[in-house]
Design a protein around this motif. Structure first.
Motif, mmCIF file in Angstrom:
data_model
loop_
_atom_site.group_PDB
_atom_site.id
_atom_site.type_symbol
_atom_site.label_atom_id
_atom_site.label_comp_id
_atom_site.label_asym_id
_atom_site.label_seq_id
_atom_site.Cartn_x
_atom_site.Cartn_y
_atom_site.Cartn_z
ATOM 1 N N ILE A 6 0.842 -1.535 0.151
ATOM 2 C CA ILE A 6 0.071 -0.164 0.061
ATOM 3 C C ILE A 6 0.864 1.442 0.232
ATOM 4 O O ILE A 6 0.662 2.144 -0.152
ATOM 5 C CB ILE A 6 -1.108 0.024 1.318
ATOM 6 N N LYS A 9 2.132 4.310 -3.246
ATOM 7 C CA LYS A 9 0.438 5.341 -3.247
ATOM 8 C C LYS A 9 0.913 5.631 -4.865
ATOM 9 O O LYS A 9 2.091 6.131 -5.211
ATOM 10 C CB LYS A 9 0.298 6.212 -2.555
ATOM 11 N N SER B 23 -8.390 -1.628 -3.955
ATOM 12 C CA SER B 23 -7.365 -2.215 -2.909
ATOM 13 C C SER B 23 -6.283 -2.841 -4.606
ATOM 14 O O SER B 23 -4.673 -2.668 -4.576
ATOM 15 C CB SER B 23 -7.286 -3.086 -2.497
ATOM 16 N N GLU B 28 -6.619 3.937 -1.652
ATOM 17 C CA GLU B 28 -6.962 2.731 -0.337
ATOM 18 C C GLU B 28 -9.051 2.864 -0.553
ATOM 19 O O GLU B 28 -8.807 3.755 -1.324
ATOM 20 C CB GLU B 28 -6.569 4.294 1.310
ATOM 21 N N THR B 72 -5.913 5.096 7.913
ATOM 22 C CA THR B 72 -5.329 6.053 7.150
ATOM 23 C C THR B 72 -4.637 7.405 6.675
ATOM 24 O O THR B 72 -4.370 8.005 7.007
ATOM 25 C CB THR B 72 -4.432 5.539 6.164
ATOM 26 N N ALA B 82 -6.356 1.625 4.763
ATOM 27 C CA ALA B 82 -5.811 0.355 4.111
ATOM 28 C C ALA B 82 -5.638 -0.766 4.454
ATOM 29 O O ALA B 82 -5.493 -0.994 5.967
ATOM 30 C CB ALA B 82 -4.272 0.702 4.072
#
Lengths: 328, 394
Positions: A6, A9, B23, B28, B72, B82
């Motif tokens: 994650i 980004k 995802s 997110e 997040t 997330a």
């Protein structure tokens, strides 16, 4: 899923500026200038025929009328400081309508006064397009007719042409004599009358265009034509043997009034029922004025009278949704 | 300059298409929390179906996370989560037994699970299911009726447990087939806009104009109700019609993501609206999440139509001829333009069924629908109570 996948980004997307306005976000595509342009286009066949039949004088009258109308539009809007009311296509249309009702040999100052009166007294004195209780070119026409009846009479003015005037024949020589005029002549504009209004074939072509493109609806013209035919058939002395009532339809500015003048916004009713009644009453009035009144061509005055009654015709309307008592 | 078709029939539209999760593109989940109470902070851990936004206010429904993960970011419009494995041991959310509840208790429980039944309050004897597609271009009605009868019937089962509702009716598009229980009274309407407006649907079902004891529920809301009924778990996905397809969209998906999946390239000056082309709400920022009560995402390229302008009314009457409420929008608009709201009340602006046809047909490009809404709002603010239209949850 671990945090590593994650953490990477995606690139910050470019910030776009969107149009934000109240719904609906779509539109039918028909706008006011477009409607006026379509109507102007529809007048072209009749305008061309007018020049063929009457020559350069007809072009002169049309051009002067439109030019003065445009100037008057600019002046009125500047005077009242309401830029959003300005509509040059509509002003040009009003100028053309007035020109169509004038004799081709009308003097230049008559045309100027008429066009100026059309825009100022017919339109802006009441608040601009849509607020006019009377059809603006008819206001200009009526002022000219009452002030200078001789100069406005095509019979007196059109000495250069060989045409006959079906309505003068009708008024002074009777329906039988008037009925002897060949229909083809009337159709092709070889008749004395307003320079553009009498170009029947051109008017009909233009009418087909505006009806087909849905700029106007069929309700008022239908009521009007039915009114004319019914009154012509029933009123004694209105129509002779042969093509009796048809003479009224093809002679003078009947059809021009049916498809162009009677449907003008602001002075004609809105819903279908009232429009049919309004059209019918106007048609009947045309015949009444022609046969029983003093003016050979009753169309402009019939329309003015009908315009005055429009608010009452508009009272014929359904109750809003929710106020009608329906059975449980 | 393209005219749209007002047909609400969509032949050949395929079943629900699951939209890819945020995802899957490394982004997110942004859970929409506008109007809700958020007590989560950054780095807080959330379990799947866990509460993200609480709804003490009766107007809004609660928001929940569709995934297990970590917060997040907390913004006014959304909470970003997330997905990842948790360090602490939060137990999974247990399903609620909605079948054991009834009446107001059931309505409150369902709202806690993320579905607001608006005001199926004590005054509605009859509930009418509006099975027409809400606006032109939106096409989920047939799919829901034919392929998701389980949710639809579960929703009807819950509606029956609201004890003051005596009768459930349904209005279907002509030619549609539905597998409703025997006691649901059926009526049919031509699938043409504005027939999908609740006022016309209520009329089709009851043959009365604006009956006071009737509430209208859209098939979209019924599906969402049925989804929580079947699972007993909070609602974490919804159905969004976009670019002619029906997308099954997880909570947390932004508008930009859905537009991308639908193959729409939004450019500067375009219009993006949550909802349909006739009544949707234009949005300034497409990085905001899609709320679960939304049913469509529309896109209109810049320059498609002449813009709304400050022109005076030309009294052509096109609006009057198209108004399904049989009002005079020309006068209503002009009075609203000059703030004469008492006059709009006398002209029955409260009966306007909010379809937008007046604006659509106005050649002067006046903001007609906006004038109607402004008048209603001003009159309500001044305390002039309006006739209650059948509940418009669309």
């Amino acid at each position: 899923m671990s945090s590593e996948t994650i953490a990477a980004k995606p690139e910050s997307p470019a910030k776009l500026t969107f149009s934000v306005a109240a719904p609906p976000h779509v539109h039918c595509g028909r706008t006011t200038p477009q409607i006026m342009f379509y109507l102007l286009l529809a007048l072209l066949p009749a305008a061309i025929m007018a020049v063929c039949n009457y020559g350069l004088p007809a072009l002169r009258v049309m051009a002067l009328s439109v030019a003065v109308a445009l100037l008057a539009e600019w002046a009125c809007v500047a005077l009242i400081k309401r830029d959003n009311m300005r509509s040059y296509p509509h002003a040009a249309l009003m100028g053309m309508y007035l020109a169509f009702l004038l004799p081709a040999a009308a003097p230049w100052w008559l045309v100027i006064i008429g066009a100026a009166a059309t825009i100022t007294l017919g339109k802006y004195v009441f608040g601009g397009l849509g607020n006019n209780p009377l059809c603006p070119p008819l206001v200009g026409w009526a002022i000219l007719m009452v002030s200078w009846p001789l100069l406005m009479s095509p019979n007196a003015m059109q000495v250069a042409q060989n045409f006959a005037d079906p309505l003068i024949r009708l008024k002074y020589f009777g329906a039988e004599y008037a009925a002897r005029l060949p229909l083809a002549d009337l159709f092709m504009g070889r008749q004395i009358g307003g320079l553009g209004a009498t170009q029947i074939l051109g008017v009909l072509i233009g009418a087909a265009f505006v009806l087909g493109s849905r700029v106007i609806t069929w309700t008022i013209p239908l009521g009007y034509i039915v009114g004319v035919l019914v009154a012509a058939m029933l009123l004694p002395g209105a129509a002779g043997e042969g093509h009796g009532p048809l003479l009224h339809l093809l002679g003078g500015s009947t059809l021009f009034g049916a498809f162009f003048l009677s449907v003008e916004v602001g002075c004609s009713p809105i819903r279908t029922g009232p429009r049919l009644v309004y059209g019918f009453c106007t048609g009947v009035l045309v015949i009444l004025i022609r046969v029983l009144g003093i003016y050979p061509d009753g169309v402009p005055f019939a329309l003015l009278l009908a315009n005055l009654i429009t608010p009452f015709f508009d009272l014929i309307r359904p109750k809003p949704f929710g106020l009608r008592k329906t059975g449980a | 300059m393209k005219k749209i078709s007002f047909s609400l029939a969509c032949p050949g539209v395929e079943s629900l298409v699951p939209a890819p999760l945020p995802s899957e593109s490394g982004e997110e989940f942004r859970i929409p929390v506008a109007g809700l109470e958020v007590s989560l902070k950054k780095k807080a851990e959330v379990v799947e179906n866990g509460l993200v936004g609480a709804c003490p206010d009766k107007r809004f429904e609660c928001a929940h996370s569709p995934v297990t993960g970590v917060v997040t970011d907390v913004q006014p419009g959304y909470v970003a989560i997330a997905p990842q494995a948790l360090e602490s041991d939060i137990p999974p959310v247990q399903p609620m037994d909605l079948g054991a509840l009834s009446g107001q208790e059931l309505i409150d429980a369902v709202k806690q699970l993320g579905v607001s039944l608006h005001d199926i309050g004590g005054r509605a004897d009859i509930v009418v299911i509006n099975a027409l597609n809400p606006e032109p271009g939106i096409c989920f009605s047939r799919t829901l009726l034919e392929e998701h009868a389980a949710e639809i019937n579960a929703g009807i089962f819950l509606l029956k447990r609201i004890n003051w509702i005596k009768q459930i009716s349904a209005v279907l598009p002509e030619g549609a087939k539905a597998d409703f229980p025997e006691d649901v009274r059926l009526a049919y309407l031509k699938p043409v806009y504005p027939n999908s407006r609740p006022a016309l649907v209520a009329f089709a079902a009851t043959r009365r104009e604006l009956p006071a004891n009737v509430a209208v529920i859209s098939i979209h809301t019924l599906w969402r109700l049925g989804r929580v009924a079947l699972t007993g778990l909070p609602l974490t996905e919804t159905i969004i019609s976009c670019a002619g397809k029906n997308w099954l969209v997880k909570a947390g998906t932004t508008m930009r993501q859905l537009l991308r999946h639908a193959g729409i390239e939004a450019a500067n000056g375009d219009r993006v609206a949550l909802g349909g082309l006739m009544r949707g709400t234009a949005v300034p920022d497409i990085d905001q999440p899609i709320p679960l009560y939304a049913y469509a995402l529309s896109h209109v390229p810049a320059g498609s139509f002449a813009p709304v302008a400050e022109h005076p009314c030309i009294n052509c009457g096109a609006c009057v001829r198209h108004c399904p409420s049989r009002l005079m929008p020309n006068f209503l608009g002009r009075n609203a333009e000059f703030s004469r709201f008492e006059a709009t009340r006398d002209l029955h602006v409260n009966l306007c069924m909010d379809c937008g046809l007046c604006s659509y047909f106005c050649p002067a490009r006046r903001p007609m629908l906006q004038y109607m809404r402004l008048s209603k709002k001003e009159l309500a603010a001044a305390g002039k109570d309006m006739i209650n239209l059948p509940m418009a949850d669309q």
